[in-house]
Design a protein around this motif. Structure first.
Motif, short mmCIF file in Angstrom:
data_model
loop_
_atom_site.label_atom_id
_atom_site.label_comp_id
_atom_site.label_asym_id
_atom_site.label_seq_id
_atom_site.Cartn_x
_atom_site.Cartn_y
_atom_site.Cartn_z
N GLU A 1 9.98 4.61 65.34
CA GLU A 1 11.13 4.98 64.51
C GLU A 1 10.84 6.25 63.73
O GLU A 1 9.74 6.44 63.22
CB GLU A 1 11.47 3.83 63.56
N GLU B 1 12.32 8.81 60.59
CA GLU B 1 13.18 8.84 59.41
C GLU B 1 13.13 10.22 58.77
O GLU B 1 12.09 10.88 58.79
CB GLU B 1 12.71 7.79 58.41
N ARG C 1 7.05 3.24 61.96
CA ARG C 1 7.99 4.30 61.59
C ARG C 1 7.24 5.45 60.94
O ARG C 1 6.25 5.24 60.22
CB ARG C 1 9.03 3.75 60.62
N ASP D 1 16.16 7.49 63.50
CA ASP D 1 16.56 6.08 63.33
C ASP D 1 17.01 5.74 61.92
O ASP D 1 17.69 4.73 61.72
CB ASP D 1 15.38 5.17 63.70
N SER D 2 16.61 6.54 60.92
CA SER D 2 16.90 6.18 59.54
C SER D 2 17.10 7.43 58.71
O SER D 2 16.45 8.45 58.93
CB SER D 2 15.73 5.35 58.97
N THR E 1 5.08 1.89 57.67
CA THR E 1 5.82 3.15 57.70
C THR E 1 4.94 4.25 57.13
O THR E 1 4.31 4.07 56.08
CB THR E 1 7.12 3.03 56.86
#
Length: 395
Positions: free
Chosen positions: A144, A146, A121, A229-230, A98
């Motif tokens: 992803e 965030e 991510r 996504d987050s 990430t």
């Protein structure tokens, strides 16, 4: 960590003893990291370990062994901001990576680059609007995204700040920030030492770099609709009470959105509850528009606190009796509130306090003491207990 899982978090971001941006936190040693991962996976949750500080050469030598240890305990992801760390992580492990907000990703081209390099991510910079996030999502798929939704804001772009290092020799980019942006400043002319003149940005005060805290509960639906996504709550240096309450509120709001019950009445209740945790005045950050003078707190860098965190439910003893571990002093005659992981809070007048060790009735309970509480409604191990501060004021 246990508290945020109890209140609905899907993952927890935690720091080890090495190369994370919370140097003043106790953090997790290797054995604790291993236990944390096992507990999280048992609950169906995930653990992300931060390696987001920028290392020097000597620290790079320690990284391969540490990365391989993290892989051996099956962490779900590591969070990095430095290209060298990213490269070593790819070289020595298959851990999903990430990209930290410290990497300052503010456009779709940089996100696309990280995707092509193999990142799973990207945590976007906090300086993006809803429109900009939506454009990034539209142009870059299969990675992803965030975003931060609640917590302290930094005056510097994505937290890249040299002020703390310059003034106190503690580097924000090494996890040691002393937050000089929260200090009150005066002006002194060099030929008049000792004569201090107050610095005004306007007539309300001189906290010229002191940002309000981010709160997105009023437009969380718009953030979800960007396609991220987050959603991330800042909180590793906060209390269990802060982490638990904020997690509970945003969990309810997210679930409400997908259930089709997200409404103005609920938003009002959620926002009122978010004012019950320790916080600075709230701002919407960059999401809705560019920040302006209303994003700063000119009067004080102190927190607003309405409640005391007084305990946690440890276990059920009998049908209506629960073992409570006391965190802050409570007295007979006080009204406490039990914050359940789901459902409404429960208010109880403490007509008596029972000492768990000998069943004696006592007038007050002190930190680390265990007591028995009679509760008519159903509560669970892990539920937090609070009491209203006597000098609390609305805000």
């Amino acid at each position: 960590m246990e508290t945020v899982f109890h209140y609905g978090a899907d993952a927890a971001y935690i720091g080890g003893k090495f190369l994370n941006l919370r140097a003043f936190s106790k953090n997790f040693d290797n054995d604790e990291l291993k236990k944390a991962v096992k507990l999280a996976h048992k609950l169906g949750k995930k653990i992300f370990v931060t390696l987001n500080a920028i290392p020097n050469n000597s620290e790079l030598e320690l990284l391969p062994d540490y990365i391989q240890y993290l892989e051996s305990i099956k962490v779900d992801s590591i969070i990095v901001s430095d290209l060298g760390v990213f490269n070593l992580a790819k070289q020595y492990s298959d851990i999903p990576i990430t990209i930290s907000t410290q990497a300052n990703n503010m456009n779709w081209a940089s996100v696309k680059m990280w995707k092509e390099l193999g990142a799973k991510r990207v945590i976007l910079a906090r300086e993006l609007s809803l429109r900009e996030i939506n454009e990034i999502r539209q142009k870059v798929t299969d990675i992803e995204l965030e975003v931060f939704i609640h917590g302290a804001m930094c005056i510097s772009i994505s937290g890249r700040c040299l002020l703390s290092n310059y003034l106190t020799a503690r580097d924000a980019n090494r996890g040691e920030c002393t937050q000089p942006c929260r200090w009150k400043y005066y002006l002194m002319e060099e030929k008049r030492p000792g004569e201090y003149f107050q610095v005004f940005e306007d007539e309300r005060g001189s906290y010229i770099m002191n940002s309000k805290d981010l709160c997105t509960i009023e437009f969380l639906d718009k953030i979800i609709e960007t396609g991220v996504d987050s959603l991330k709550i800042e909180g590793r240096m906060k209390s269990s009470y802060y982490a638990g309450i904020t997690t509970k509120i945003y969990r309810e709001a997210i679930d409400s959105y997908f259930e089709g019950t997200y409404s103005e009445d609920k938003i009002k209740e959620w926002k009122n509850e978010l004012k019950n945790v320790s916080h600075r005045p709230y701002t919407s950050g960059f999401y809705l528009d560019k920040t302006n003078y209303n994003s700063q707190n000119y009067e004080t860098s102190s927190y607003i606190r309405k409640y005391n965190y007084v305990g946690i439910v440890k276990e059920k003893i009998s049908e209506n009796s629960y073992l409570i571990e006391v965190k802050n002093k409570i007295k007979r005659g006080e009204t406490i509130e039990i914050i359940r992981s789901k459902g409404e809070k429960i208010s109880i007048l403490l007509s008596e306090i029972i000492n768990y060790e000998n069943n004696d009735i006592i007038e007050e309970a002190n930190p680390n003491q265990k007591i028995i509480l009679e509760v008519g409604s159903s509560i669970q191990s892990g539920d937090l207990i609070r009491s209203l501060k006597t000098n609390a004021t609305a805000n």
